[in-house]
Design a protein around this motif. Structure first.
Motif, PDB file in Angstrom:
ATOM      1  N   PHE A 277      22.648 -38.772 137.186  1.00 20.72           N
ATOM      2  CA  PHE A 277      23.141 -39.073 138.524  1.00 20.72           C
ATOM      3  C   PHE A 277      22.416 -40.282 139.114  1.00 20.72           C
ATOM      4  O   PHE A 277      23.040 -41.172 139.701  1.00 20.72           O
ATOM      5  CB  PHE A 277      22.963 -37.862 139.446  1.00 20.72           C
ATOM      6  CG  PHE A 277      23.395 -38.125 140.859  1.00 20.72           C
ATOM      7  CD1 PHE A 277      24.747 -38.194 141.180  1.00 20.72           C
ATOM      8  CD2 PHE A 277      22.462 -38.314 141.866  1.00 20.72           C
ATOM      9  CE1 PHE A 277      25.158 -38.447 142.481  1.00 20.72           C
ATOM     10  CE2 PHE A 277      22.862 -38.565 143.166  1.00 20.72           C
ATOM     11  CZ  PHE A 277      24.216 -38.629 143.471  1.00 20.72           C
ATOM     12  N   ILE A 278      21.094 -40.314 138.933  1.00 26.01           N
ATOM     13  CA  ILE A 278      20.308 -41.453 139.433  1.00 26.01           C
ATOM     14  C   ILE A 278      20.757 -42.749 138.763  1.00 26.01           C
ATOM     15  O   ILE A 278      20.898 -43.794 139.404  1.00 26.01           O
ATOM     16  CB  ILE A 278      18.796 -41.213 139.203  1.00 26.01           C
ATOM     17  CG1 ILE A 278      18.308 -40.054 140.079  1.00 26.01           C
ATOM     18  CG2 ILE A 278      18.000 -42.477 139.492  1.00 26.01           C
ATOM     19  CD1 ILE A 278      16.889 -39.626 139.806  1.00 26.01           C
ATOM     20  N   LYS A 279      21.022 -42.675 137.455  1.00 25.49           N
ATOM     21  CA  LYS A 279      21.493 -43.852 136.723  1.00 25.49           C
ATOM     22  C   LYS A 279      22.860 -44.288 137.241  1.00 25.49           C
ATOM     23  O   LYS A 279      23.119 -45.487 137.399  1.00 25.49           O
ATOM     24  CB  LYS A 279      21.571 -43.541 135.232  1.00 25.49           C
ATOM     25  CG  LYS A 279      22.067 -44.733 134.402  1.00 25.49           C
ATOM     26  CD  LYS A 279      22.256 -44.371 132.946  1.00 25.49           C
ATOM     27  CE  LYS A 279      20.934 -44.150 132.269  1.00 25.49           C
ATOM     28  NZ  LYS A 279      21.114 -43.936 130.807  1.00 25.49           N
ATOM     29  N   VAL A 283      22.319 -47.884 138.470  1.00 24.62           N
ATOM     30  CA  VAL A 283      22.800 -48.882 137.510  1.00 24.62           C
ATOM     31  C   VAL A 283      24.257 -49.230 137.744  1.00 24.62           C
ATOM     32  O   VAL A 283      24.617 -50.389 137.968  1.00 24.62           O
ATOM     33  CB  VAL A 283      22.595 -48.384 136.062  1.00 24.62           C
ATOM     34  CG1 VAL A 283      23.131 -49.414 135.064  1.00 24.62           C
ATOM     35  CG2 VAL A 283      21.125 -48.100 135.804  1.00 24.62           C
ATOM     36  N   TYR A 284      25.120 -48.198 137.684  1.00 24.13           N
ATOM     37  CA  TYR A 284      26.560 -48.453 137.772  1.00 24.13           C
ATOM     38  C   TYR A 284      26.971 -48.886 139.173  1.00 24.13           C
ATOM     39  O   TYR A 284      27.844 -49.736 139.340  1.00 24.13           O
ATOM     40  CB  TYR A 284      27.354 -47.217 137.362  1.00 24.13           C
ATOM     41  CG  TYR A 284      26.902 -46.597 136.056  1.00 24.13           C
ATOM     42  CD1 TYR A 284      26.418 -47.400 135.022  1.00 24.13           C
ATOM     43  CD2 TYR A 284      26.932 -45.227 135.854  1.00 24.13           C
ATOM     44  CE1 TYR A 284      25.992 -46.845 133.835  1.00 24.13           C
ATOM     45  CE2 TYR A 284      26.513 -44.656 134.661  1.00 24.13           C
ATOM     46  CZ  TYR A 284      26.041 -45.466 133.655  1.00 24.13           C
ATOM     47  OH  TYR A 284      25.607 -44.927 132.482  1.00 24.13           O
ATOM     48  N   GLY A 289      27.075 -53.862 140.731  1.00 28.58           N
ATOM     49  CA  GLY A 289      27.859 -54.282 141.891  1.00 28.58           C
ATOM     50  C   GLY A 289      29.143 -53.515 142.125  1.00 28.58           C
ATOM     51  O   GLY A 289      30.018 -53.977 142.880  1.00 28.58           O
ATOM     52  N   ASN A 290      29.298 -52.328 141.517  1.00 28.13           N
ATOM     53  CA  ASN A 290      30.536 -51.560 141.690  1.00 28.13           C
ATOM     54  C   ASN A 290      30.690 -50.987 143.095  1.00 28.13           C
ATOM     55  O   ASN A 290      31.782 -50.553 143.466  1.00 28.13           O
ATOM     56  CB  ASN A 290      30.598 -50.420 140.664  1.00 28.13           C
ATOM     57  CG  ASN A 290      30.801 -50.926 139.255  1.00 28.13           C
ATOM     58  OD1 ASN A 290      31.307 -52.026 139.059  1.00 28.13           O
ATOM     59  ND2 ASN A 290      30.396 -50.146 138.274  1.00 28.13           N
ATOM     60  N   TRP A 291      29.606 -50.974 143.865  1.00 24.56           N
ATOM     61  CA  TRP A 291      29.695 -50.422 145.216  1.00 24.56           C
ATOM     62  C   TRP A 291      30.570 -51.297 146.111  1.00 24.56           C
ATOM     63  O   TRP A 291      31.205 -50.790 147.043  1.00 24.56           O
ATOM     64  CB  TRP A 291      28.294 -50.281 145.831  1.00 24.56           C
ATOM     65  CG  TRP A 291      27.628 -51.592 146.137  1.00 24.56           C
ATOM     66  CD1 TRP A 291      26.862 -52.338 145.310  1.00 24.56           C
ATOM     67  CD2 TRP A 291      27.697 -52.314 147.378  1.00 24.56           C
ATOM     68  NE1 TRP A 291      26.425 -53.481 145.932  1.00 24.56           N
ATOM     69  CE2 TRP A 291      26.921 -53.494 147.209  1.00 24.56           C
ATOM     70  CE3 TRP A 291      28.308 -52.086 148.607  1.00 24.56           C
ATOM     71  CZ2 TRP A 291      26.762 -54.427 148.227  1.00 24.56           C
ATOM     72  CZ3 TRP A 291      28.146 -53.013 149.625  1.00 24.56           C
ATOM     73  CH2 TRP A 291      27.398 -54.158 149.434  1.00 24.56           C
ATOM     74  N   LYS A 292      30.638 -52.587 145.824  1.00 24.97           N
ATOM     75  CA  LYS A 292      31.401 -53.492 146.684  1.00 24.97           C
ATOM     76  C   LYS A 292      32.905 -53.213 146.634  1.00 24.97           C
ATOM     77  O   LYS A 292      33.512 -52.964 147.680  1.00 24.97           O
ATOM     78  CB  LYS A 292      31.116 -54.943 146.297  1.00 24.97           C
ATOM     79  CG  LYS A 292      29.675 -55.369 146.524  1.00 24.97           C
ATOM     80  CD  LYS A 292      29.433 -56.791 146.046  1.00 24.97           C
ATOM     81  CE  LYS A 292      27.964 -57.187 146.206  1.00 24.97           C
ATOM     82  NZ  LYS A 292      27.698 -58.555 145.678  1.00 24.97           N
ATOM     83  N   PHE A 345      29.334 -41.010 142.680  1.00 24.93           N
ATOM     84  CA  PHE A 345      28.953 -40.586 141.333  1.00 24.93           C
ATOM     85  C   PHE A 345      29.634 -41.418 140.242  1.00 24.93           C
ATOM     86  O   PHE A 345      29.039 -41.695 139.203  1.00 24.93           O
ATOM     87  CB  PHE A 345      29.309 -39.105 141.137  1.00 24.93           C
ATOM     88  CG  PHE A 345      28.817 -38.540 139.844  1.00 24.93           C
ATOM     89  CD1 PHE A 345      27.458 -38.427 139.589  1.00 24.93           C
ATOM     90  CD2 PHE A 345      29.710 -38.132 138.872  1.00 24.93           C
ATOM     91  CE1 PHE A 345      27.003 -37.911 138.383  1.00 24.93           C
ATOM     92  CE2 PHE A 345      29.258 -37.612 137.668  1.00 24.93           C
ATOM     93  CZ  PHE A 345      27.902 -37.495 137.425  1.00 24.93           C
ATOM     94  N   THR A 346      30.887 -41.833 140.476  1.00 24.39           N
ATOM     95  CA  THR A 346      31.642 -42.518 139.425  1.00 24.39           C
ATOM     96  C   THR A 346      31.951 -43.978 139.739  1.00 24.39           C
ATOM     97  O   THR A 346      32.263 -44.749 138.838  1.00 24.39           O
ATOM     98  CB  THR A 346      32.984 -41.822 139.176  1.00 24.39           C
ATOM     99  OG1 THR A 346      33.815 -41.953 140.348  1.00 24.39           O
ATOM    100  CG2 THR A 346      32.784 -40.345 138.884  1.00 24.39           C
ATOM    101  N   TRP A 347      31.952 -44.350 141.014  1.00 23.11           N
ATOM    102  CA  TRP A 347      32.303 -45.690 141.468  1.00 23.11           C
ATOM    103  C   TRP A 347      33.725 -46.067 141.054  1.00 23.11           C
ATOM    104  O   TRP A 347      34.008 -47.198 140.701  1.00 23.11           O
ATOM    105  CB  TRP A 347      31.282 -46.719 140.978  1.00 23.11           C
ATOM    106  CG  TRP A 347      29.901 -46.345 141.420  1.00 23.11           C
ATOM    107  CD1 TRP A 347      28.933 -45.764 140.670  1.00 23.11           C
ATOM    108  CD2 TRP A 347      29.372 -46.449 142.747  1.00 23.11           C
ATOM    109  NE1 TRP A 347      27.817 -45.515 141.442  1.00 23.11           N
ATOM    110  CE2 TRP A 347      28.063 -45.931 142.718  1.00 23.11           C
ATOM    111  CE3 TRP A 347      29.884 -46.949 143.950  1.00 23.11           C
ATOM    112  CZ2 TRP A 347      27.255 -45.879 143.848  1.00 23.11           C
ATOM    113  CZ3 TRP A 347      29.073 -46.895 145.069  1.00 23.11           C
ATOM    114  CH2 TRP A 347      27.774 -46.372 145.014  1.00 23.11           C
TER     115      TRP A 347
END
Length: 407
Positions: A277-279, A283-284, A289-292, A345-347
């Motif tokens: 989950f932390i990764k 990371v993801y 940059g998947n949060w954007k 969790f998945t982005w």
């Protein structure tokens, strides 16, 4: 004389268009012609990367979740998996979805065609469901197995129509959960809420209560058992696992793709949930940059879309007299909130927002077809206000069209 013949011909067409058979012929014809054109045009995607695992997983080394069922069945008939085979199986799954959807649409049109109060609404939302970019337009060509889960969910809705068939719903739900537990966060909400509404509509029937209990507990138990068993697979590392299953694949697996699958697609079988989950977040989400795009999708598509449905369900809750019915409407309104933790969790905000929107639209058609007075009244009130404020409505339609279709 020709005018008389033409008049008689058009009269026959009009009479046929009012039959029950016509209600089923139209969706079957439209969806299967559409799918046929895509198949002939070689538009069905061949699977790649992570989604190849759905065709390769077997139970040789222990129980494998997320596609193990489908991969195991494929292994009964094919010793090797080719890129072309994945496209053919994907087309078959699309045909299954087209069949289940046509059946649901046909039943909806059949029941609504003689109801002037809801007929136009039902037809409008069915058209919306068909033309949305994330429904058939995506499912028919996409390599993901979401279309199989949606086909099973729609089949469950059909089964809910009769007492003799509703008893099969829990088994289908368990099967869908075994194929991929993502079912619990997507089309499962449609099945669960329809089951709950059928329980209420039946006057709290014991049979419907038993079906609800069996379906809900079966899905949850299956997901939990699958989660506990996935750590017992007989591999020492993610690399060994990937190499073993890809030994049956005849296509090319580039070293970079292999490493990506090892590091991002199967590592949760070997890592504790907390670490994984932390990764996923670090990371993801942030390093890549998947949060954007996820944030932009939720803010500009998800929130406006679900705000509209919230207004509808709030009006339905206010109109409903029975407390249990209010409770069901509250669940209809609240379930899209699951998109937020899933995104973290998945982005994959676009995937889960799309599924939530499809569930909302399907629920709306279900309530309209069954002439639920609270939902019909809420929709008529919203429709009247939309006509009064036609400029605002037009701007909203353009806004969604721009963001959904990327114009």
């Amino acid at each position: 004389m020709n005018g008389v013949k033409e008049k008689a011909f058009y009269s026959k067409i009009k009479n046929f268009a009012s039959t029950d058979a016509f209600c089923f012929i139209v969706p079957f014809a439209v969806l299967f012609v559409w799918l046929g054109a895509l198949v002939l045009g070689d538009k069905i995607e061949k699977s790649s990367g992570y989604y190849l695992l759905y065709y390769l997983y077997t139970f040789d080394k222990g129980f494998i979740t997320r596609g193990g069922i489908t991969g195991e069945v494929i292994s009964w008939f094919f010793d090797e998996v080719t890129p072309e085979l994945t496209a053919r199986i994907s087309a078959f799954l699309s045909a299954f979805l087209a069949f289940a959807a046509s059946l649901c649409i046909g039943l909806a049109l059949k029941k609504a065609k003689n109801n002037p109060e809801t007929k136009s609404f039902v037809l409008f939302f069915i058209i919306i469901l068909c033309v949305l970019p994330f429904s058939f337009r995506t499912f028919f060509v996409d390599q993901k197995f979401d279309k199989l889960l949606w086909a099973l969910a729609l089949l469950c809705v059909v089964f809910c129509k009769h007492r003799a068939s509703i008893i099969f719903v829990p088994a289908v739900c368990v099967l869908a959960t075994l194929i991929n537990s993502v079912f619990l966060f997507t089309s499962m909400f449609l099945v669960s809420l329809v089951l709950l509404q059928k329980f209420y509509d039946s006057g709290y029937s014991k049979l419907n209560l038993a079906v609800c209990a069996a379906a809900y507990s079966g899905m949850i138990a299956t997901a939990l058992i699958a989660l506990s068993l996935q750590k017992n697979i007989q591999f020492d590392s993610a690399a060994e696992m990937v190499d073993y299953f890809f030994s049956r694949y005849t296509g090319e697996l580039l070293p970079a793709d292999r490493q990506k699958i090892i590091s991002t697609c199967v590592n949760d079988y070997f890592e504790p949930f907390k670490t994984y989950f932390i990764k996923a977040v670090k990371v993801y989400g942030f390093e890549r940059g998947n949060w954007k795009p996820s944030l932009l999708h939720i803010v500009f598509i998800g929130l406006p879309c679900f705000a509209c449905f919230t207004v509808l369900w709030a009006k339905a809750i206010k109109s409903a007299k029975n407390k249990f019915q209010k409770f069901i409407f509250s669940l209809c309104m609240a379930f899209p909130l699951i998109v937020i933790p899933l995104t973290v969790f998945t982005w994959e905000a676009s995937r889960y927002c799309a599924n939530a929107a499809l569930v909302q639209l399907c629920l709306l058609v279900f309530y309209l077809v069954n002439s639920n007075s609270a939902v019909v009244g809420a929709l008529k009130d919203i429709s009247a206000k939309a006509r009064q404020n036609y400029m605002v409505s037009a701007c909203a339609a353009v806004y969604f069209a721009i963001f959904l279709y990327g114009v």
